[in-house]
Design an enzyme around this catalytic site. Structure first.
Site, PDB file in Angstrom:
ATOM      1  N   SER A  75       1.552 -16.300 -45.921  1.00  8.48           N
ATOM      2  CA  SER A  75       1.753 -17.035 -44.668  1.00  8.48           C
ATOM      3  C   SER A  75       3.152 -17.649 -44.484  1.00  8.48           C
ATOM      4  CB  SER A  75       0.656 -17.754 -44.502  1.00  8.48           C
ATOM      5  OG  SER A  75       0.555 -18.854 -45.245  1.00  8.48           O
ATOM      6  N   THR A 189       1.132 -21.471 -41.719  1.00 10.56           N
ATOM      7  CA  THR A 189       1.926 -22.602 -42.115  1.00 10.56           C
ATOM      8  C   THR A 189       1.546 -23.411 -43.395  1.00 10.56           C
ATOM      9  OG1 THR A 189       3.429 -24.191 -41.018  1.00 10.56           O
ATOM     10  CG2 THR A 189       1.026 -24.149 -40.444  1.00 10.56           C
ATOM     11  N   THR A 207       6.667 -21.493 -41.581  1.00 14.20           N
ATOM     12  CA  THR A 207       5.602 -20.595 -41.704  1.00 14.20           C
ATOM     13  C   THR A 207       6.344 -19.168 -41.350  1.00 14.20           C
ATOM     14  OG1 THR A 207       3.819 -19.835 -40.278  1.00 14.20           O
ATOM     15  CG2 THR A 207       5.633 -20.896 -39.244  1.00 14.20           C
ATOM     16  N   ARG A 217       7.580 -13.698 -30.927  1.00 17.78           N
ATOM     17  CA  ARG A 217       6.514 -14.581 -31.140  1.00 17.78           C
ATOM     18  C   ARG A 217       6.866 -15.963 -31.617  1.00 17.78           C
ATOM     19  NH1 ARG A 217       3.014 -17.597 -34.584  1.00 17.78           N
ATOM     20  NH2 ARG A 217       1.130 -18.392 -33.347  1.00 17.78           N
ATOM     21  N   THR A 240      -2.080 -26.731 -38.249  1.00 18.52           N
ATOM     22  CA  THR A 240      -2.172 -25.491 -38.819  1.00 18.52           C
ATOM     23  C   THR A 240      -3.082 -24.569 -38.090  1.00 18.52           C
ATOM     24  OG1 THR A 240      -2.504 -24.083 -40.802  1.00 18.52           O
ATOM     25  CG2 THR A 240      -4.122 -26.174 -40.498  1.00 18.52           C
ATOM     26  N   GLY A 241      -3.157 -23.186 -38.153  1.00 14.91           N
ATOM     27  CA  GLY A 241      -4.223 -22.395 -37.545  1.00 14.91           C
ATOM     28  C   GLY A 241      -3.592 -21.648 -36.275  1.00 14.91           C
TER      29      GLY A 241
END
Length: 332
Positions: A75, A189, A207, A217, A240-241
């Site tokens: 990631s 990230t 990230t 994106r 994060t997420g």
């Protein structure tokens, strides 16, 4: 899973505002925090930089570089999962105690996006460079070009192409990192916050973004105020997420402002997660968003939509613990 009702969330808000973390009160003050279990290795590098006289900015850059160079981490950086066209693109930002900021978006062929972001901050009149411009700048600054698509990440991408189905899985950052790098739909990230020996703060995010994302994106990670925010009077926060949801509530900035108005880090993170849930309802019922904060007193705290978010907390002696954040949709 159904989302919480507006009434339930509103009723919970006063409790969140008053809540404090007993662990944060009893533990030694933190000088560095990072998202996810792999933040422990990042923190170790940050503490080493601090011991060698480095600033808070040096600490978070050193930590971010560890994650970026780790091929087993799908990631972040080298070995990150590509976009749907098979290209690995990186996003990163840094922010200092003085409000200096730098960011890169959709950066290709450069392992250390966090360092490129720092160069943008220190050596240009701008705060953000994107795409080919960011790559050209990094090369001019002496960064080495390298193919970031590892065999394992490429294999995962080719497997994904068989169905081309994108559905993010909460907490894949930990499960895939521990098992098979390049697992399906991993995204995310590493966010880092640090307090230097001079008590000044800095933060960084880096990230490879959502796996198999549309080309071009960009999520929250390189966006100051969304994926990262630092205010040396109060503290810092990182997210994060699913980045699209973090941006909707200016997540990191909102956490810092909540701390400014008296909330402890955990309560501040929870207040913003609850705000997101009120805003988006069932649209975030299966998504993960987590916020991590560190205040000027060295208190660390976090909160998430879904259970499973972990973060690394390190004190000035170099002692690190992995903490698990509370979650709004915690299962009984």
């Amino acid at each position: 899973m159904s989302g919480p009702s507006r009434r339930t969330l509103l009723a919970a808000a006063p409790v969140a505002a008053l809540a404090t973390s007993a662990l944060a009160q009893t533990a030694a003050p933190a000088v560095m925090v990072s998202t996810w279990d792999f933040g422990a290795a990042a923190n170790a590098a940050g503490i080493a930089a601090r011991a060698n006289g480095g600033s808070a900015l040096d600490m978070v850059e050193a930590g971010g570089r560890v994650a970026e160079a780790d091929e087993s981490n799908s990631s972040v950086g080298l070995g990150g999962l590509p976009d749907r066209d098979g290209r690995v693109t990186l996003d990163a930002c840094v922010m200092t105690w003085a409000g200096d900021i730098g960011a890169v978006c959709a950066l290709e062929d450069i392992v250390h996006a966090v360092s490129a972001a720092r160069r943008v901050m220190e050596r240009t009149p701008h705060t953000m460079l994107v795409g080919e411009g960011a790559r050209t700048f990094a090369l001019e600054q002496g960064f080495e070009a390298r193919n970031l698509l590892t065999p394992r990440a490429e294999a995962a991408w080719r497997e994904w192409l068989k169905t081309a189905n994108y559905a993010p899985r909460p907490n894949s950052e930990n499960t895939d990192w521990r098992s098979m790098p390049g697992g399906p739909n991993n995204h995310d990230t590493i966010g880092l916050l640090a307090i230097g020996a001079d008590q000044r703060m800095a933060g960084a995010c880096t990230t490879s973004g959502m796996a198999f994302k549309m080309r071009g994106r960009v999520g929250d990670s390189p966006i100051i105020g969304a994926g990262l925010y630092v205010d040396d009077e109060v503290g810092g926060a990182t997210a994060t997420g699913v980045g699209e949801d973090v941006v909707r509530v200016a997540g990191a900035h909102a956490v810092v402002e909540a701390m400014r108005h008296g909330m402890d880090p955990t309560a501040a993170c929870r207040s913003v997660i609850e705000r997101l849930a009120r805003l988006r309802g069932t649209k975030v019922a299966g998504s993960q968003v987590a916020l991590l904060a560190l205040d000027k007193q060295g208190r660390a705290g976090a909160f998430a939509l879904q259970p499973g978010f972990t973060y690394a907390v390190t004190d000035a002696a170099g002692q690190t613990r992995i903490a698990r954040a509370g979650a709004l949709f915690e299962t009984p």
